[in-house]
Design a protein around this motif. Structure first.
Motif, PDB file in Angstrom:
ATOM      1  N   UNK A   1       4.647   4.683  11.879  1.00 25.39           N
ATOM      2  CA  UNK A   1       3.447   4.604  11.415  1.00 25.39           C
ATOM      3  C   UNK A   1       3.179   5.069  10.013  1.00 25.39           C
ATOM      4  N   UNK A   2       2.230   4.976   9.404  1.00 19.84           N
ATOM      5  CA  UNK A   2       2.080   5.005   7.728  1.00 19.84           C
ATOM      6  C   UNK A   2       0.619   5.270   7.790  1.00 19.84           C
TER       7      UNK A   2
ATOM      8  N   UNK B   1       0.983  -1.068   0.055  1.00 22.94           N
ATOM      9  CA  UNK B   1       0.065   0.045   0.007  1.00 22.94           C
ATOM     10  C   UNK B   1       0.974   1.533  -0.125  1.00 22.94           C
ATOM     11  N   UNK B   2       2.010   1.270   0.745  1.00 26.62           N
ATOM     12  CA  UNK B   2       2.612   2.520   0.988  1.00 26.62           C
ATOM     13  C   UNK B   2       4.055   2.241   0.172  1.00 26.62           C
TER      14      UNK B   2
ATOM     15  N   UNK C   1       6.562  12.851  11.962  1.00 29.68           N
ATOM     16  CA  UNK C   1       6.319  14.378  11.837  1.00 29.68           C
ATOM     17  C   UNK C   1       5.538  14.576  10.635  1.00 29.68           C
ATOM     18  N   UNK C   2       5.654  13.930   9.634  1.00 29.40           N
ATOM     19  CA  UNK C   2       4.973  13.988   8.364  1.00 29.40           C
ATOM     20  C   UNK C   2       3.551  13.976   8.466  1.00 29.40           C
ATOM     21  N   UNK C   3       3.140  12.631   9.276  1.00 28.59           N
ATOM     22  CA  UNK C   3       1.837  12.294   9.397  1.00 28.59           C
ATOM     23  C   UNK C   3       1.101  13.333  10.390  1.00 28.59           C
TER      24      UNK C   3
ATOM     25  N   UNK D   1       3.875   7.523   3.646  1.00 29.85           N
ATOM     26  CA  UNK D   1       4.908   6.313   4.040  1.00 29.85           C
ATOM     27  C   UNK D   1       5.378   6.553   5.249  1.00 29.85           C
ATOM     28  N   UNK D   2       5.603   5.477   6.052  1.00 32.47           N
ATOM     29  CA  UNK D   2       6.424   5.422   7.271  1.00 32.47           C
ATOM     30  C   UNK D   2       7.953   5.643   7.113  1.00 32.47           C
TER      31      UNK D   2
END
Length: 153
Positions: free
Chosen positions: A52-53, A45-46, A69-71, A62-63
């Protein structure tokens, strides 16, 4: 619908789950196995084996190894920063409370005035109803909106 790939014991996943909860955002939680080579659905999927993703429709974050931080940034941008929302809501609550207190004072003053008026009127009605004739017999008293009754002999 948001999909979060994570593990319960992952220290980088916990802040993402907590943020989603604070934002009151519904999401699908997919727990991945600990061995990275067994995370087939996550990789498919990623394109990454790290958590985490997050997947939000066509948006895939994507993780990264030991990173979330991106999430976190994406969620705050998409749904708002819960700390800012809470501060704004608290300000709105204070304004409503002040306005309500003012309304309550006005209602209390009006109610007190109405109570005094009702008490005075009731006292006056009681005097009228309690009137008796000189020989001690009750006097026929007309209540507001009624005709006086004929005395009983």
């Amino acid at each position: 619908m948001l999909v979060l790939f994570q593990r319960e014991t992952c220290p980088d996943c916990k802040p993402v789950r907590e943020l989603l909860t604070r934002l009151q955002v519904s999401y699908i939680n997919i727990n991945v196995p600990k061995p990275r080579e067994e995370r087939h659905e996550l990789i498919r999927t990623t394109g990454s084996k790290f958590i985490p993703a997050l997947v939000d429709g066509a948006t895939v974050i994507p993780g990264r190894l030991r990173e979330n931080a991106d999430i976190i940034a994406y969620l705050k941008e998409r749904f708002g920063d819960p700390d800012e929302l809470a501060a704004r809501t608290a300000g709105d609550s204070d304004e409503v409370a002040a306005r309500t207190a003012g309304d309550s004072d006005e209602v209390a003053a009006k109610t007190a005035g109405d109570s005094d008026e009702v008490a005075a009127k009731t006292a006056g009605d009681s005097d009228e109803v309690a009137a008796t004739t000189a020989d001690g017999q009750p006097e026929s008293v007309a209540l507001p909106g009624e005709a006086a009754a004929e005395p009983v002999a």
